[in-house]
Write a protein that holds these residues in place. Sequence first.
Motif, PDB file in Angstrom:
ATOM      1  N   ALA A   1     -45.732  26.624  -3.682  1.00  0.00           N
ATOM      2  CA  ALA A   1     -45.789  25.958  -2.376  1.00  0.00           C
ATOM      3  C   ALA A   1     -44.671  24.928  -2.255  1.00  0.00           C
ATOM      4  O   ALA A   1     -44.059  24.784  -1.189  1.00  0.00           O
ATOM      5  CB  ALA A   1     -47.156  25.296  -2.184  1.00  0.00           C
ATOM      6  N   GLY A   2     -44.393  24.215  -3.312  1.00  0.00           N
ATOM      7  CA  GLY A   2     -43.292  23.257  -3.295  1.00  0.00           C
ATOM      8  C   GLY A   2     -41.957  23.937  -3.099  1.00  0.00           C
ATOM      9  O   GLY A   2     -41.093  23.448  -2.364  1.00  0.00           O
ATOM     10  N   LEU A   3     -41.752  25.071  -3.755  1.00  0.00           N
ATOM     11  CA  LEU A   3     -40.509  25.822  -3.581  1.00  0.00           C
ATOM     12  C   LEU A   3     -40.368  26.369  -2.165  1.00  0.00           C
ATOM     13  O   LEU A   3     -39.260  26.393  -1.614  1.00  0.00           O
ATOM     14  CB  LEU A   3     -40.434  26.968  -4.587  1.00  0.00           C
ATOM     15  CG  LEU A   3     -40.118  26.564  -6.026  1.00  0.00           C
ATOM     16  CD1 LEU A   3     -40.223  27.774  -6.941  1.00  0.00           C
ATOM     17  CD2 LEU A   3     -38.745  25.944  -6.123  1.00  0.00           C
ATOM     18  N   VAL A   4     -41.488  26.801  -1.589  1.00  0.00           N
ATOM     19  CA  VAL A   4     -41.452  27.323  -0.225  1.00  0.00           C
ATOM     20  C   VAL A   4     -40.993  26.232   0.743  1.00  0.00           C
ATOM     21  O   VAL A   4     -40.327  26.514   1.735  1.00  0.00           O
ATOM     22  CB  VAL A   4     -42.841  27.886   0.174  1.00  0.00           C
ATOM     23  CG1 VAL A   4     -42.960  28.121   1.658  1.00  0.00           C
ATOM     24  CG2 VAL A   4     -43.107  29.170  -0.595  1.00  0.00           C
TER      25      VAL A   4
ATOM     26  N   ALA B   1     -35.344  23.776   2.973  1.00  0.00           N
ATOM     27  CA  ALA B   1     -34.803  22.449   3.298  1.00  0.00           C
ATOM     28  C   ALA B   1     -33.449  22.254   2.620  1.00  0.00           C
ATOM     29  O   ALA B   1     -32.504  21.736   3.238  1.00  0.00           O
ATOM     30  CB  ALA B   1     -35.784  21.366   2.869  1.00  0.00           C
ATOM     31  N   TRP B   2     -33.336  22.655   1.367  1.00  0.00           N
ATOM     32  CA  TRP B   2     -32.073  22.528   0.646  1.00  0.00           C
ATOM     33  C   TRP B   2     -30.999  23.440   1.248  1.00  0.00           C
ATOM     34  O   TRP B   2     -29.838  23.040   1.389  1.00  0.00           O
ATOM     35  CB  TRP B   2     -32.276  22.836  -0.837  1.00  0.00           C
ATOM     36  CG  TRP B   2     -31.030  22.657  -1.641  1.00  0.00           C
ATOM     37  CD1 TRP B   2     -30.276  23.630  -2.223  1.00  0.00           C
ATOM     38  CD2 TRP B   2     -30.366  21.423  -1.926  1.00  0.00           C
ATOM     39  NE1 TRP B   2     -29.202  23.079  -2.853  1.00  0.00           N
ATOM     40  CE2 TRP B   2     -29.217  21.720  -2.689  1.00  0.00           C
ATOM     41  CE3 TRP B   2     -30.631  20.106  -1.612  1.00  0.00           C
ATOM     42  CZ2 TRP B   2     -28.349  20.753  -3.132  1.00  0.00           C
ATOM     43  CZ3 TRP B   2     -29.757  19.139  -2.060  1.00  0.00           C
ATOM     44  CH2 TRP B   2     -28.635  19.460  -2.807  1.00  0.00           C
ATOM     45  N   ALA B   3     -31.384  24.656   1.620  1.00  0.00           N
ATOM     46  CA  ALA B   3     -30.424  25.578   2.236  1.00  0.00           C
ATOM     47  C   ALA B   3     -29.935  25.013   3.569  1.00  0.00           C
ATOM     48  O   ALA B   3     -28.737  25.079   3.873  1.00  0.00           O
ATOM     49  CB  ALA B   3     -31.067  26.948   2.435  1.00  0.00           C
TER      50      ALA B   3
ATOM     51  N   ILE C   1     -26.028  24.108   4.437  1.00  0.00           N
ATOM     52  CA  ILE C   1     -25.354  24.705   5.589  1.00  0.00           C
ATOM     53  C   ILE C   1     -24.824  23.617   6.522  1.00  0.00           C
ATOM     54  O   ILE C   1     -23.670  23.654   6.954  1.00  0.00           O
ATOM     55  CB  ILE C   1     -26.304  25.665   6.339  1.00  0.00           C
ATOM     56  CG1 ILE C   1     -26.549  26.910   5.490  1.00  0.00           C
ATOM     57  CG2 ILE C   1     -25.742  26.050   7.702  1.00  0.00           C
ATOM     58  CD1 ILE C   1     -27.667  27.796   5.990  1.00  0.00           C
ATOM     59  N   LEU C   2     -25.667  22.623   6.819  1.00  0.00           N
ATOM     60  CA  LEU C   2     -25.236  21.558   7.725  1.00  0.00           C
ATOM     61  C   LEU C   2     -24.128  20.704   7.120  1.00  0.00           C
ATOM     62  O   LEU C   2     -23.195  20.302   7.820  1.00  0.00           O
ATOM     63  CB  LEU C   2     -26.429  20.688   8.128  1.00  0.00           C
ATOM     64  CG  LEU C   2     -27.445  21.358   9.047  1.00  0.00           C
ATOM     65  CD1 LEU C   2     -28.601  20.421   9.330  1.00  0.00           C
ATOM     66  CD2 LEU C   2     -26.800  21.827  10.336  1.00  0.00           C
TER      67      LEU C   2
END
Length: 109
Positions: free
Chosen positions: A11-14, A19-21, A25-26
Amino acid sequence: MITTFWKTCVAGLVVLVPAWATFLILSTLFTTLDGLVGRYMYYTVPGLGLLLLVLLIILAGDLSRARRRSGYPGENRTEARANPSGAKHLPYLKGHDRHSQFSVSLWTK
């Protein structure tokens, strides 16, 4: 105990991976825009890269909303104009009770 631990990790990875991706990207877009603008300007304008990034995000959102409003190829244009949110395609939003009407009103704004 171990199963709960792994479910919590997944769940933490989901949550963290998207969020990290998004952050990567931003930040890449910001760096690219700031570098392009800085290359062609005689003096630096603080915050111009961030402003361009925000404008790019708004433009992308506006274009995607315009695409949803105009319909998709092969779709009946009258239906697309009558129901711009596309809520008729979501089975859990069908019906006329107050909960589905509330959900449909959330999607149409």
